[in-house]
Design a protein around this motif. Structure first.
Motif, mmCIF file in Angstrom:
data_model
loop_
_atom_site.group_PDB
_atom_site.id
_atom_site.type_symbol
_atom_site.label_atom_id
_atom_site.label_comp_id
_atom_site.label_asym_id
_atom_site.label_seq_id
_atom_site.Cartn_x
_atom_site.Cartn_y
_atom_site.Cartn_z
ATOM 1 N N PHE A 146 -30.152 44.806 42.259
ATOM 2 C CA PHE A 146 -31.273 43.988 42.724
ATOM 3 C C PHE A 146 -31.830 44.475 44.054
ATOM 4 N N GLY A 147 -33.141 44.361 44.162
ATOM 5 C CA GLY A 147 -33.867 44.629 45.385
ATOM 6 C C GLY A 147 -35.021 43.644 45.464
ATOM 7 N N HIS A 148 -35.905 43.859 46.424
ATOM 8 C CA HIS A 148 -36.984 42.885 46.577
ATOM 9 C C HIS A 148 -37.894 42.851 45.351
ATOM 10 N N GLY A 149 -37.876 43.906 44.540
ATOM 11 C CA GLY A 149 -38.756 43.956 43.381
ATOM 12 C C GLY A 149 -38.308 43.123 42.205
ATOM 13 N N ASN A 150 -37.017 42.756 42.141
ATOM 14 C CA ASN A 150 -36.554 42.011 40.960
ATOM 15 C C ASN A 150 -35.571 40.892 41.256
ATOM 16 N N VAL A 151 -35.174 40.720 42.529
ATOM 17 C CA VAL A 151 -34.182 39.707 42.835
ATOM 18 C C VAL A 151 -34.687 38.291 42.577
ATOM 19 N N ALA A 152 -35.985 38.063 42.787
ATOM 20 C CA ALA A 152 -36.544 36.723 42.582
ATOM 21 C C ALA A 152 -37.094 36.533 41.175
ATOM 22 N N GLY A 153 -37.097 37.585 40.383
ATOM 23 C CA GLY A 153 -37.597 37.481 39.018
ATOM 24 C C GLY A 153 -36.468 37.546 38.023
ATOM 25 N N ILE A 154 -36.146 38.754 37.549
ATOM 26 C CA ILE A 154 -35.045 38.939 36.601
ATOM 27 C C ILE A 154 -33.728 38.465 37.209
ATOM 28 N N GLY A 155 -33.522 38.742 38.499
ATOM 29 C CA GLY A 155 -32.285 38.334 39.162
ATOM 30 C C GLY A 155 -32.108 36.835 39.146
ATOM 31 N N GLN A 156 -33.151 36.095 39.497
ATOM 32 C CA GLN A 156 -33.063 34.625 39.488
ATOM 33 C C GLN A 156 -32.838 34.107 38.076
ATOM 34 N N VAL A 187 -41.690 34.074 33.997
ATOM 35 C CA VAL A 187 -41.717 35.231 33.102
ATOM 36 C C VAL A 187 -40.320 35.847 33.013
ATOM 37 N N GLY A 188 -39.648 35.966 34.144
ATOM 38 C CA GLY A 188 -38.298 36.512 34.137
ATOM 39 C C GLY A 188 -37.358 35.687 33.284
ATOM 40 N N GLN A 189 -37.437 34.362 33.400
ATOM 41 C CA GLN A 189 -36.581 33.485 32.603
ATOM 42 C C GLN A 189 -36.878 33.618 31.114
ATOM 43 N N ALA A 190 -38.151 33.724 30.770
ATOM 44 C CA ALA A 190 -38.535 33.857 29.362
ATOM 45 C C ALA A 190 -38.015 35.166 28.771
ATOM 46 N N ILE A 191 -38.093 36.232 29.548
ATOM 47 C CA ILE A 191 -37.621 37.530 29.059
ATOM 48 C C ILE A 191 -36.124 37.482 28.784
ATOM 49 N N VAL A 192 -35.357 36.985 29.727
ATOM 50 C CA VAL A 192 -33.905 36.966 29.597
ATOM 51 C C VAL A 192 -33.476 36.093 28.426
#
Length: 639
Positions: free
Chosen positions: A38-48, A8-13
């Motif tokens: 980045f924090g634990h809430g977004n580092v593996a999603g939007i951050g990745q 989902v993060g990749q699709a958004i970006v």
């Protein structure tokens, strides 16, 4: 239908990287990049997702590091204003405090009608790990998180609880971001587990997409009705607001007033609607207005509002328009604003389109010679007052007016003056001589302390051919100076003129006016015996050294009779320096700028043991008598 398996993060970006704003013949990326912490809430999603895209196509969706979540939203707002709302940034935060840090930024964006896209991370949608770190729990509503606080601050709000919701959500977000009547903060909450989930994304969704900015023309016949009212008026007066800037109506307004001779007063957001030396430009109007605008506004029988929201500063708390028969024509792309003050003729339309059509209807019309003469005389009077306020008095601690004059003289026409809160916005509104439509950038709808430095970076990103000049007091600096580090890290060029007042200068002055004797506005050691901060010694705070420690080039202005001359020299050095520079100067906050014969309402207690408050209340009661509705009974008649 061809699809691609993505998180989902990749699709958004990737979706954001392919959105374009079209305004007539102008086309540019709607989302220029992503600010994020980045924090634990977004580092593996939007951050990745951002990391992955940076390895395959670094220019497709650039990531910019921020130091404070509130500041990155301010930077996005400033960028959006400089691009006339055609482009902005996305802001991604982690869950909990990272998300709530963006709340003030969201309010600033929405209040100023500026597009920003916010992605606050949210707690787990599946709730398996509840309660997770930084989660707010409410026993009566398990669907609630801290992100619900964004709802009243946003023009669009959504929470992605299932991956397939991103399709409708992102399209809806883009619609609002590019709608001149509805834009503001757009918030899409992203639960941290959903960001990492897998989804089949149609290639069509990831393709380039254009969003055309609407420039609605007036309804049929409305321009003729407005023109008839203008022809019947003896003393018409224009109030130009931010809508003139956003619709790129500078040329249209210039042509309109040169043909008709109608004078123009400007709100804070409307500064730049006309150049300062244009014959019809009367300067700021309202509580921080010039005598020129306020005297003309007082007698106006017809007020033509163009792209203004009529804040209490613009109307001087409804005291500036005193003609008992005054009527309003309000031209605004937003119906909510077009109908304000019981507008006799609301024109719901784009400012540029409306002015062009209205001018055709007014062919051959011009104000009479006597009114034109009065406009010219009032301008001459005020210009002399400003010139006098800029004269160097050879003080070790100069007045703010002298500082403004020195900075003004050292700037180029296309440089951008940036500010937001404190006493500077009021003085700059009256004194700064704008020479370019985008040369004045003041956040005054929310008047947010701490906006200034982040905004300076937003202006620098938007147009590297201009030099942003941030003017701010020590109060705002202490609120949020963190993005100086960002300026250093990215080599962004701007100048900060830090006016040291050793306290809150603006509220100190207001506190005196309302009888509270500058209570709580001084930066002093606590006097333990008196149990206050009023009588202690001045705090030994060295903000210049603080800025130096963050990597800034710093120029200190010594307290000598040559302070203003040294400031002028420092400005030249800062202009020539390749990176960001902070100039530190001490000022006397008790030396005030010239007044514009206006009032601003701040209620004062009718009962007090303080003699100063009693005197202030007597003045307040008298001043309220001039306050009026523009139809119906005035305040003095109701009480």
């Amino acid at each position: 239908m061809a699809t691609r398996k993505m998180s989902v993060g990749q699709a958004i970006v990737e979706f954001l990287a392919h959105q374009y704003t079209v305004d007539g013949t102008h086309r540019e990326r709607t989302i220029q990049g992503v600010f994020g912490i980045f924090g634990h809430g977004n580092v593996a999603g939007i951050g990745q997702a951002l990391k992955q895209l940076s390895t395959t196509d670094p220019d497709l969706m650039p990531y910019h590091q921020a130091r404070n979540e509130q500041a990155m939203v301010h930077e996005s707002s400033a960028y959006a204003r400089m691009t006339r709302r055609r482009s902005t940034f996305a802001c991604a935060s982690s869950v909990g405090p990272g998300a709530t840090n963006m709340l003030t930024g969201a309010a600033v964006a929405t209040t100023n009608r500026l597009p920003v896209l916010l992605f606050p991370a949210d707690t787990f949608a599946n709730r398996v790990s509840d309660p997770v770190l930084q989660q707010l729990e409410q026993p009566y509503d398990l669907t609630m998180s801290v992100n619900d606080a964004f709802k009243p601050l946003s023009k669009f709000f959504d929470r992605i609880n299932r991956p397939e919701q991103i399709f409708s959500s992102l399209l809806g977000a883009m619609r609002v971001l590019t709608d001149p009547a509805e834009t503001g903060a757009v918030t899409i909450c992203l639960p941290e587990d959903v960001q990492a989930e897998t989804i089949e994304v149609p290639e069509e969704f990831l393709a380039d997409r254009e969003w055309h900015i609407r420039r609605p023309r007036p309804d049929a016949g409305v321009s003729a009705v407005a023109a008839k009212a203008i022809r019947s008026a003896k003393r018409p007066f224009i109030v130009a607001g931010g809508g003139v800037i956003y619709s790129d109506a500078h040329a249209a307004l210039t042509k309109f007033v040169e043909s008709t001779g109608i004078p123009v007063g400007v709100s804070q957001a409307g500064m730049g609607s006309l150049n300062w030396d244009h014959p019809q430009m009367c300067g700021s109007v309202g509580a921080t207005g010039t005598t020129t605008s306020n005297r003309l506004a007082k007698d106006a029988d017809l007020v033509i509002g163009i792209g203004t929201r009529y804040s209490d500063f613009t109307t001087a708390s409804r005291t500036v328009f005193q003609n008992p028969d005054v009527k309003f024509i309000n031209i605004n792309v937003t119906a909510f604003d077009a109908f304000k003050h019981g507008s006799a003729i609301p024109v719901v339309a784009d400012a540029r389109e409306a002015l062009t059509e209205l001018l055709q209807e007014l062919n051959g019309y011009a104000v009479d010679a006597a009114y034109a003469k009065k406009i010219a005389e009032e301008k001459t009077t005020w210009n002399a007052i400003v010139d006098a306020s800029f004269v160097d008095q050879k003080l070790a601690k100069p007045s703010q007016s002298e500082i403004i004059g020195a900075v003004q003289a050292a700037t180029d026409p296309r440089d951008v003056l940036v500010g937001a809160a404190g006493s500077l916005p009021g003085d700059l509104h009256k004194l700064w001589r704008v020479r370019d439509p985008l040369g004045y950038h003041m956040e005054y709808a929310f008047s947010c302390m701490g906006y200034e430095i982040a905004a300076g970076l937003g202006v620098a990103r938007a147009d590297s051919s201009r030099t942003p000049v941030v003017m701010m007091g020590d109060g705002s600096y202490l609120m949020m100076h963190t993005e100086l580090v960002t300026a250093v890290a990215e080599g962004l060029k701007f100048i900060v003129v830090l006016v040291q007042n050793h306290g809150f200068a603006s509220i100190g002055h207001l506190s005196e006016d309302i009888g509270s004797q500058r209570f709580g506005t001084k930066y002093r050691f606590r006097d333990k015996k008196a149990n206050n901060h009023e009588t202690g010694d001045v705090l030994p705070v060295d903000l210049a050294t603080n800025a130096e420690s963050l990597g800034m080039n710093v120029i200190r202005i010594a307290e000598t009779p040559n302070a203003i001359a040294d400031l002028s020299a420092a400005m030249k050095l800062a202009k020539a320096h390749p990176t960001a520079t902070l100039i530190h100067i001490n000022s006397d906050p008790l030396l005030y700028a010239p007044g514009g014969e206006a009032w601003w309402e701040v209620p004062i207690p009718a009962v007090s043991t303080l003699e100063s408050t009693q005197k202030a209340y007597a003045h307040y009661s008298e001043a309220r008598k001039a306050q009026k509705r523009y139809f119906g009974k005035g305040a003095s008649e109701r009480d």
